[in-house]
Design a protein around this motif. Sequence first.
Motif, short mmCIF file in Angstrom:
data_model
loop_
_atom_site.label_atom_id
_atom_site.label_comp_id
_atom_site.label_asym_id
_atom_site.label_seq_id
_atom_site.Cartn_x
_atom_site.Cartn_y
_atom_site.Cartn_z
N SER A 42 0.84 -1.21 0.00
CA SER A 42 0.00 0.00 0.00
C SER A 42 0.86 1.25 0.00
O SER A 42 0.54 2.24 -0.68
CB SER A 42 -0.93 0.02 1.22
N GLU A 82 -6.98 0.78 -0.61
CA GLU A 82 -7.23 -0.50 0.02
C GLU A 82 -8.59 -0.55 0.71
O GLU A 82 -9.32 -1.52 0.54
CB GLU A 82 -6.11 -0.74 1.05
N ASP A 156 -5.50 -1.36 -5.07
CA ASP A 156 -4.92 -1.93 -3.85
C ASP A 156 -5.86 -2.98 -3.26
O ASP A 156 -6.90 -2.65 -2.71
CB ASP A 156 -4.63 -0.81 -2.85
N GLU A 157 -5.49 -4.23 -3.41
CA GLU A 157 -6.27 -5.37 -2.93
C GLU A 157 -7.75 -5.27 -3.33
O GLU A 157 -8.64 -5.29 -2.47
CB GLU A 157 -6.13 -5.52 -1.40
MG MG Z 1 -1.94 -2.90 2.10
#
Ligand code: MG
Length: 302
Positions: A42, A82, A156-157
């Motif tokens: 991140s 995220e 992010d994810e």
């Molecule tokens: Mg992360």
Amino acid sequence: MSIEVSNVTKLYGEQRALDDVSFGIKKGNIIGFLGPNGAGKSTMMKIISCYIPQSAGSVKVCGFDVAENPMEVKSKVGYLPEHNPLYPDMYVREYLEFIAGIHKLGNRKNRVDEMIEQVGLTLERKKKIGALSKGYRQRVGLAQAMIHDPEVLILDEPTTGLDPNQIVEIRNLIRTVGKERTVMLSTHIMQEVDAICDRVIIINHGKIVADDKSKNLRSTQIKQVIRVEFDSTIAVNLLSNIKNVSDVKKLDDKTWLLGSDSDVDIRPNIFEFAVNNKLSVLTIQKEEDKLEDVFKRLTSDT
Ligand code: MG
Ligand code: ADP
């Protein structure tokens, strides 16, 4: 190059979240940025998206430096953070129009309609964001990231927290929107990378530990990986002395992945070692050298 990261270090106080990281991503590629929690994924993505500054090194996006030309970088990058912070009390359309306004887009209503259609939100478009399922919120996040038609997408994810059906839907969506964009996608899940990415960058403790095409990573110099469980704990250096064992990784106190760069089956050597050291072998199993194992070998701490 869409993204050029050169010798980037990020310090949080004393902590080195990123340590001299360098990589480049070519236009049009879909890259998996893989690593365990806390690896620095991140942090790297926030730096590329101009949300936080690096402590040292340089980052360029589409040729623009994040420190010198942040406005240009922001116009080239779409970022899905995220935890995808959305406003639960806003309506889907209202929120996307608000984001379109931030980007000073013309013809906002049409652009919002296009995005709603593209990410599959048509049936949900009149709802409040707070009333949407996690999968649909993620679609709102993707629409938000793509509304200004950026060349680079930083996700992010994007599938964390989604159920299996939603994961498949979001992956398909990423594959589709990735056709004409550069995508960098972080995940701590191996299969994700196998499913969508051309190339994998693996990061651990703020350092790049592997960077290659997914298919090349699978066939590194390691020819075989054996998972072995003993009945008691044992020192690493003893295991690395086993004949033809070139790589030792600990999975838990008693379970190990032993790799060999030789083609000759190392299992007899492992049994001989166990007998000599008065250990019992509880399980011994040949692992297919899947990306998952490459990941475990590269990111486990022993
Ligand atoms: Mg992360
Ligand atoms: P990842 O996304 O791979 O899980 P992060 O980039 O979020 O990793 O974090 C990398 C390391 O930096 C972690 O040890 C984390 O605790 C630390 N860290 C992240 N953000 C901050 C912050 N704002 N302040 C202090 N430490 C941070």
